[in-house]
Every structure is written in C-alpha cells, then in structure tokens.
Write an enzyme that holds these catalytic residues in place. Structure first.
Site, PDB file in Angstrom:
ATOM      1  N   ASP A  88       0.824  -1.210   0.000  1.00 30.37           N
ATOM      2  CA  ASP A  88       0.000   0.000   0.000  1.00 30.37           C
ATOM      3  C   ASP A  88       0.853   1.252   0.000  1.00 30.37           C
ATOM      4  O   ASP A  88       0.629   2.164   0.796  1.00 30.37           O
ATOM      5  CB  ASP A  88      -0.951  -0.026   1.204  1.00 30.37           C
ATOM      6  CG  ASP A  88      -1.975  -1.137   1.075  1.00 30.37           C
ATOM      7  OD1 ASP A  88      -2.204  -1.597  -0.054  1.00 30.37           O
ATOM      8  OD2 ASP A  88      -2.556  -1.535   2.101  1.00 30.37           O
ATOM      9  N   LYS A 135     -12.433  -4.173  -3.866  1.00 34.14           N
ATOM     10  CA  LYS A 135     -13.691  -4.271  -3.099  1.00 34.14           C
ATOM     11  C   LYS A 135     -14.853  -3.624  -3.856  1.00 34.14           C
ATOM     12  O   LYS A 135     -15.502  -2.708  -3.356  1.00 34.14           O
ATOM     13  CB  LYS A 135     -13.542  -3.650  -1.704  1.00 34.14           C
ATOM     14  CG  LYS A 135     -12.526  -4.367  -0.826  1.00 34.14           C
ATOM     15  CD  LYS A 135     -12.490  -3.789   0.588  1.00 34.14           C
ATOM     16  CE  LYS A 135     -11.605  -4.607   1.511  1.00 34.14           C
ATOM     17  NZ  LYS A 135     -10.182  -4.567   1.150  1.00 34.14           N
TER      18      LYS A 135
END
Lengths: 251, 251
Positions: A47, A102
């Site tokens: 990330d 997601k």
C-alpha cells in the site's frame, strides 16, 4: 472401515497440492500450485503511493510470496508502464496479482469500473474482489467481463460463490467459512506480533489465522512494507505461515 | 393543546427549508437550500465514460438537479481538467457534486483512496459515500481528511451517522430509515416508469420513493442520460419528484 475412506475430505486437512488437483477453476489451480512450489501461503499488501516504491518493494519480497495485493487507486503516479513492470515481476517471481478494489456497486457500474476507466483492472489483475452487499449481480457482471473474484462476507456470500464457482476462487475472512477444497480463505490484517492501530485495524498472527482459525493464506501489509529489511521479514512471515499450515494438515 | 406544539417534528413532514435551518452540517444546509430554491430533489447519475460526454450532459441537465453524481473511475480519459470543468458547471447551475465511490475498506486505505491517487476525490467532491460494512473506522478516517459522506445501510449505519453527524449528511436507502431532520435520504435506481434491467437492477418511481417510502431525493441515471432529450426529461423527473415531496408534506 471402508466407510471412512469414502468420506469427503475437509479442505483444512488437505494439502495445497491435493486442493489444486480438486479445483476446476484455472486461477485457483495455478495459485495452489504456486503455494505448493514456493512453500508460501503469504500475500503481501503493498500500500505504497509511488509507482517506483511499489515496484522496488515487490521485487524485494517477490521470492517469498504467492500473491501481491495492490490498491492501484492510491498510487499518485499510476500509468500503464507501472502495470507492465508489475506483470514482469509476477512472471519473474511467480506470483499472482490481486487488485483489492472491493467492488461494491450494482452490476452495470462494476462492469465499467472493472473493465474500463484509467485502471482497466480486468486486463491485468489475476484476482480482484467484491463486497456481496449489493447481491449476486456484481459477481454475475464481473464474470462476464474478466477474470475472477474473491467475495467478501455477508451470509449470502457462500451461496453466491458456489453458484459462480467458475469465477470465484475464495473469500476474504478471519476464519474458515467453508470446507469446500476449491475455495481459498484469505485473511488480511496479519502481523507476527498481533496488536492494533489507531484507526480500528486489529491484527492477528499467522498461526492464529492458519492454524487456529484454519484459513489458507495470510495477507500482510505494513508488517512487511513498513520495515527496513522487507525481504528478510517477508521470509519470516512465509516460514511462520507455511509452518502453521503444515502443523494443521498433520494433525 | 400545547403538548402537540412541543412535539418534535418528523423529518418527513417538514419542508426542506425548515430542515436546512435545523441542520448543523454546512453541506447539508447548502443542499437543503438548493433543493428549496431550485424546487429540485433530483440527482442525476452521469455514468458515461468520456469526459466530454459527461460535461455536455451535466450542462444540459444542470438547471434541473440539486446534485450531480459521478463515478470518476469509469471515465476513460479522466484528467484534472475534467474536474475543473465540472466545478465550473456546479457553480453555473448551483448543484453539489457527489462522487459515488462507495468506500469499503479499512480506515487507513480509505484515507489514501479518498485523499490521494489519481482522483483526489477529497479535493473536489462535496459529497461521497461509504459502505458501513467495515465499521466506523472508515467514517472516522474520512472525516479527518476531507468533506463528508453518506453512509450505506447495515444496522449500525444509523449509529455511526449520529456519532459523526458533523461529517455525515445522510443515507443511500430505498425507504426512509430515520426521522432526524438533518439527514437526507437518497434513493437510487429511480425511473418514471419503474421496471428492471438484465443485471438485477430494480427501478422504483419518483412517487414510490418520495411519497410512499418517504425518502427525500431521487437519483436517476439511465432514465435521463439514456434519452435523446435529457434536459426536458430531467425537468419531468424534477417536477414528479418535487410534487411527491409537496404531496407528502401537505398530508
């Protein structure tokens, strides 16, 4: 007696090799194969927000992971060249790319988000995921436009997965939610030392996830990307998670 | 008697003007003000994939809407110039920009997705939204990095909203989920004629949403953007939705 031999084996007591042979889905087979060959049930979640930092990190940890998980929508300088470099590293180190998007919208919107826009995720991610809150439409639509998905909880998730097992390879979960051999249970929020952060994130250890809660694959972020020696630490995580898997199947 | 006058008024029987006066949140006040002045409780969802098409569509329907809803991650040729043009139209036609991102990750990731990446949503969207599946961390983190959010269902959503009413202006819902005057209930999937599509999307009519199910604002996509005369059709939707609101408050 013979009755026992007839009993269907539980996923959590099978080897990754056996499960790869049982799986029909080609990406699931490939992932089980990588897990077996690299002795790795470790995914790293990278990330970072600059392309060059991500590429450098992935090249360092690549030898120890079966999956590299990305959030391309946090990269400040995303280009098609980044994708191309990431794909080359996936080939060099033999891992799959999991874009952790997601998806959570209606089918028609997810179709465009997954296949189009700046990112064109369907073109390069081996794996992506969706919340099942919007219902099965999301998975139906993604399955018609690209690769495959891992669903994310709610009580209907398992039904959606079984109805779309040509496209769904598993789940994001904190403990095993089913014993179907072909589905891979992936646990995020893992750190060797456990604990938590200030924004509500709770960490679990590799052994808690893979041995106690019987999931298959641990996803580690800052525990690896936030240290000064990520390659060595990735190897520690790999060894811990794989030993927990071996301990489980030898029970 | 006097007892009745003391009774707290239900949101669904109050005017948008009264609710704007009751709201503390500045964006909610501004939205109620626009709804009252433009006699519009219509949001248009512009799910086109080319910047120029979106800008053209928004300029056509702008006079009739209080909110323009975007999915910037489906735009093939997104640039900062697109954002700048959209902001100019928001000023010209007096509407708010709602980026329908449905954030659904842990707080730390949403922080980067909302404030960073290519899109920098926090810099230009008056409104965005989040699934409440990951818990309150998402809203906590977004509130520290930008503007405001509308939550999206689950039973804990209302509690999260009330705990963060400085930052949350309302909900995406199919029927009114609370009578707090300051929260705006927004209903997507609206078409004048109702019906459905092939990917599981079910449509409701403006009157079903605003009169029967007592929500405040209808979000219309293909019913407006998919017709040859979007400006005239947007006006039809505006009139239908606003008449349903007037019918409701005059009961």
């Amino acid at each position: 007696g013979d009755g026992l031999a007839q009993r269907k084996q539980l996923a959590s007591s099978m080897t990754f090799k056996q499960r790869g042979e049982a799986a029909q889905n080609l990406v699931a087979r490939r992932l089980f194969n990588i897990m077996e060959n690299k002795q790795s049930n470790l995914a790293v979640s990278v990330d970072l927000t600059k392309s060059a930092d991500i590429i450098k990190m992935v090249d360092q940890v690549g030898p120890h992971v079966c999956v590299v998980k990305t959030h391309v929508d946090i990269i400040e300088d995303f280009t098609a060249d980044f994708v191309s470099k990431l794909q080359k590293l996936a080939e060099k180190h033999n891992f799959l790319i999991f874009e952790d998007r997601k998806y959570a919208d209606i089918g028609n919107t997810v179709c465009h988000q997954y296949g189009g826009g700046i990112y064109k995720v369907a073109d390069w991610a081996h794996i992506t995921n969706a919340h099942t809150v919007p219902g099965p439409g999301v998975v139906q639509e993604m399955s018609s436009s690209g690769n495959l998905a891992t669903g994310e909880y709610t009580k209907e998730t398992l039904k959606i997965a079984r109805d779309h097992s040509d496209f769904v390879i598993g789940f994001i979960c904190q403990s095993r939610i089913c014993e179907d051999p072909e589905f891979i249970c992936m646990t995020p929020g893992v750190k060797l030392e456990g604990g938590g952060d200030s924004l509500g994130q709770q960490y679990t250890t590799p052994r808690d996830a893979v041995f106690s809660r019987r999931t298959d694959l641990v996803i580690v972020g800052r525990g690896i990307t936030g240290v000064t020696n990520p390659e060595a630490v990735a190897n520690e995580y790999r060894l811990a998670a794989f030993a927990s898997y071996q301990e489980r199947i030898s029970q």
